[in-house]
Design a protein around this motif. Structure first.
Motif, PDB file in Angstrom:
ATOM      1  N   PRO A  71       0.812  -1.218   0.000  1.00 14.56           N
ATOM      2  CA  PRO A  71       0.000   0.000   0.000  1.00 14.56           C
ATOM      3  C   PRO A  71       0.849   1.273   0.000  1.00 14.56           C
ATOM      4  CG  PRO A  71      -0.500  -1.373   1.914  1.00 14.56           C
ATOM      5  CD  PRO A  71       0.571  -2.058   1.141  1.00 14.56           C
ATOM      6  N   SER A  72       2.035   1.214   0.579  1.00 16.61           N
ATOM      7  CA  SER A  72       2.876   2.414   0.682  1.00 16.61           C
ATOM      8  C   SER A  72       3.777   2.631  -0.536  1.00 16.61           C
ATOM      9  CB  SER A  72       3.720   2.347   1.947  1.00 16.61           C
ATOM     10  OG  SER A  72       4.456   1.139   1.988  1.00 16.61           O
ATOM     11  N   CYS A  73       3.649   1.789  -1.534  1.00 16.66           N
ATOM     12  CA  CYS A  73       4.445   1.923  -2.761  1.00 16.66           C
ATOM     13  C   CYS A  73       3.665   2.788  -3.748  1.00 16.66           C
ATOM     14  CB  CYS A  73       4.707   0.541  -3.351  1.00 16.66           C
ATOM     15  SG  CYS A  73       5.628   0.530  -4.888  1.00 16.66           S
ATOM     16  N   GLU A  74       4.341   3.774  -4.334  1.00 18.95           N
ATOM     17  CA  GLU A  74       3.667   4.705  -5.238  1.00 18.95           C
ATOM     18  C   GLU A  74       3.734   4.299  -6.702  1.00 18.95           C
ATOM     19  OE1 GLU A  74       5.230   8.584  -4.484  1.00 18.95           O
ATOM     20  OE2 GLU A  74       4.563   8.565  -2.399  1.00 18.95           O
ATOM     21  N   LYS A  75       4.793   3.580  -7.093  1.00 11.61           N
ATOM     22  CA  LYS A  75       4.915   3.167  -8.493  1.00 11.61           C
ATOM     23  C   LYS A  75       5.702   1.862  -8.567  1.00 11.61           C
ATOM     24  CE  LYS A  75       9.126   5.599  -9.611  1.00 11.61           C
ATOM     25  NZ  LYS A  75       9.879   6.137 -10.702  1.00 11.61           N
ATOM     26  N   PRO A  76       5.478   1.071  -9.612  1.00 13.89           N
ATOM     27  CA  PRO A  76       6.213  -0.190  -9.755  1.00 13.89           C
ATOM     28  C   PRO A  76       7.721   0.063  -9.771  1.00 13.89           C
ATOM     29  CG  PRO A  76       4.408  -0.097 -11.323  1.00 13.89           C
ATOM     30  CD  PRO A  76       4.517   1.263 -10.700  1.00 13.89           C
ATOM     31  N   THR A  77       8.440  -0.754  -9.001  1.00 25.15           N
ATOM     32  CA  THR A  77       9.892  -0.608  -8.885  1.00 25.15           C
ATOM     33  C   THR A  77      10.525  -1.993  -8.863  1.00 25.15           C
ATOM     34  OG1 THR A  77       9.544   1.390  -7.563  1.00 25.15           O
ATOM     35  CG2 THR A  77      11.740   0.433  -7.526  1.00 25.15           C
ATOM     36  N   GLY A  78      11.604  -2.146  -9.631  1.00 23.08           N
ATOM     37  CA  GLY A  78      12.271  -3.441  -9.706  1.00 23.08           C
ATOM     38  C   GLY A  78      13.749  -3.366  -9.397  1.00 23.08           C
ATOM     39  N   VAL A  79      14.298  -4.532  -9.102  1.00 21.59           N
ATOM     40  CA  VAL A  79      15.738  -4.726  -8.898  1.00 21.59           C
ATOM     41  C   VAL A  79      16.127  -6.001  -9.634  1.00 21.59           C
ATOM     42  CG1 VAL A  79      17.570  -5.259  -7.242  1.00 21.59           C
ATOM     43  CG2 VAL A  79      15.764  -3.685  -6.596  1.00 21.59           C
ATOM     44  N   LEU A  80      17.227  -5.953 -10.362  1.00 21.86           N
ATOM     45  CA  LEU A  80      17.765  -7.140 -11.019  1.00 21.86           C
ATOM     46  C   LEU A  80      19.102  -7.484 -10.398  1.00 21.86           C
ATOM     47  CD1 LEU A  80      17.756  -9.305 -13.284  1.00 21.86           C
ATOM     48  CD2 LEU A  80      18.949  -7.622 -14.702  1.00 21.86           C
ATOM     49  N   LEU A  81      19.239  -8.717  -9.937  1.00 27.16           N
ATOM     50  CA  LEU A  81      20.508  -9.232  -9.436  1.00 27.16           C
ATOM     51  C   LEU A  81      20.916 -10.431 -10.276  1.00 27.16           C
ATOM     52  CD1 LEU A  81      20.029  -9.485  -5.541  1.00 27.16           C
ATOM     53  CD2 LEU A  81      21.065  -7.624  -6.823  1.00 27.16           C
ATOM     54  N   VAL A  82      22.174 -10.478 -10.661  1.00 31.38           N
ATOM     55  CA  VAL A  82      22.748 -11.691 -11.234  1.00 31.38           C
ATOM     56  C   VAL A  82      23.815 -12.133 -10.248  1.00 31.38           C
ATOM     57  CG1 VAL A  82      24.032 -12.707 -13.138  1.00 31.38           C
ATOM     58  CG2 VAL A  82      22.245 -11.029 -13.613  1.00 31.38           C
ATOM     59  N   LEU A  83      23.584 -13.277  -9.634  1.00 32.53           N
ATOM     60  CA  LEU A  83      24.447 -13.763  -8.561  1.00 32.53           C
ATOM     61  C   LEU A  83      25.706 -14.419  -9.098  1.00 32.53           C
ATOM     62  CD1 LEU A  83      21.705 -15.373  -6.301  1.00 32.53           C
ATOM     63  CD2 LEU A  83      22.630 -13.049  -6.173  1.00 32.53           C
ATOM     64  N   GLU A  84      26.785 -14.306  -8.349  1.00 32.04           N
ATOM     65  CA  GLU A  84      28.025 -14.960  -8.774  1.00 32.04           C
ATOM     66  C   GLU A  84      27.945 -16.468  -8.581  1.00 32.04           C
ATOM     67  OE1 GLU A  84      30.734 -14.019  -4.853  1.00 32.04           O
ATOM     68  OE2 GLU A  84      30.708 -12.563  -6.473  1.00 32.04           O
ATOM     69  N   SER A  85      27.141 -16.918  -7.624  1.00 36.15           N
ATOM     70  CA  SER A  85      26.935 -18.356  -7.406  1.00 36.15           C
ATOM     71  C   SER A  85      25.445 -18.616  -7.235  1.00 36.15           C
ATOM     72  CB  SER A  85      27.663 -18.819  -6.148  1.00 36.15           C
ATOM     73  OG  SER A  85      29.042 -18.621  -6.272  1.00 36.15           O
ATOM     74  N   PRO A  86      24.894 -19.582  -7.968  1.00 37.89           N
ATOM     75  CA  PRO A  86      23.468 -19.881  -7.847  1.00 37.89           C
ATOM     76  C   PRO A  86      23.098 -20.338  -6.429  1.00 37.89           C
ATOM     77  CG  PRO A  86      24.409 -20.956  -9.771  1.00 37.89           C
ATOM     78  CD  PRO A  86      25.554 -20.411  -8.972  1.00 37.89           C
ATOM     79  N   ILE A  87      21.848 -20.054  -6.051  1.00 32.88           N
ATOM     80  CA  ILE A  87      21.339 -20.432  -4.735  1.00 32.88           C
ATOM     81  C   ILE A  87      20.065 -21.246  -4.870  1.00 32.88           C
ATOM     82  CG2 ILE A  87      22.340 -18.430  -3.539  1.00 32.88           C
ATOM     83  CD1 ILE A  87      19.465 -17.185  -3.658  1.00 32.88           C
ATOM     84  N   ASP A  88      19.750 -22.018  -3.841  1.00 31.32           N
ATOM     85  CA  ASP A  88      18.486 -22.746  -3.806  1.00 31.32           C
ATOM     86  C   ASP A  88      17.369 -21.736  -3.608  1.00 31.32           C
ATOM     87  OD1 ASP A  88      16.466 -24.583  -3.571  1.00 31.32           O
ATOM     88  OD2 ASP A  88      17.032 -25.234  -1.564  1.00 31.32           O
ATOM     89  N   PHE A  89      16.353 -21.761  -4.475  1.00 30.32           N
ATOM     90  CA  PHE A  89      15.246 -20.811  -4.411  1.00 30.32           C
ATOM     91  C   PHE A  89      13.913 -21.543  -4.417  1.00 30.32           C
ATOM     92  CE2 PHE A  89      13.145 -16.751  -5.463  1.00 30.32           C
ATOM     93  CZ  PHE A  89      13.964 -15.855  -4.810  1.00 30.32           C
TER      94      PHE A  89
END
Length: 148
Positions: A71-89
């Motif tokens: 509710p407190s977000c005013e506009k769509p915002t993203g972050v892109l990360l490319v990890l140096e080592s893959p992780i369990d997700f």
């Protein structure tokens, strides 16, 4: 949709080092809180984790798209990360994840939320595109690939 409208060079990071899904979501929340007026990193983290409890956002092929509405977000915002080592997700295909696009949208932005997720998932569905992201060597290059 042009992803540069929700992503910035400052929120496009190559070789981020995170060791777990929880730590990665903490890092994403911290980055997002610096760029979204209103919600704290803790609020963003809680919302992203709550969404993960509904089902993993690990799509497969090394891709994760944690997302939430706030509710407190005013506009769509993203972050892109490319990890140096893959992780369990907890991905559907059981593969580890190394490309993560986090998205926070306003609470009432149902259609925008779905449209953005469809755009991101569509881009990431192409093996050649994923390979280009993984082959980048700088944040600048990563931003150019994701927004092209």
């Amino acid at each position: 949709m042009d992803l540069s409208s929700i992503l910035s060079k400052e929120r496009t990071l190559r070789c981020a080092s995170c060791q777990s899904k929880k730590r990665t979501i903490e890092e994403l929340s911290s980055i997002l809180s610096e760029h979204i007026p209103g919600p704290s990193a803790h609020e963003i983290f809680d919302a992203l984790i709550e969404r993960e409890r509904l089902g993993s956002t690990g799509l497969g092929d090394g891709i994760g798209i944690p997302h939430c509405r706030l509710p407190s977000c005013e506009k769509p915002t993203g972050v892109l990360l490319v990890l140096e080592s893959p992780i369990d997700f907890d991905s559907l295909d059981k593969q580890k994840v190394d490309i993560i696009f986090a998205l926070v949208v306003p609470q009432e932005a149902n259609d925008d939320h779905l449209d953005i997720l469809a755009t991101i998932a569509g881009k990431f569905s192409h093996p050649e595109f994923r390979d280009k992201l993984r082959a980048t060597s700088s944040n600048e290059e990563l931003f150019q690939v994701i927004t092209s």
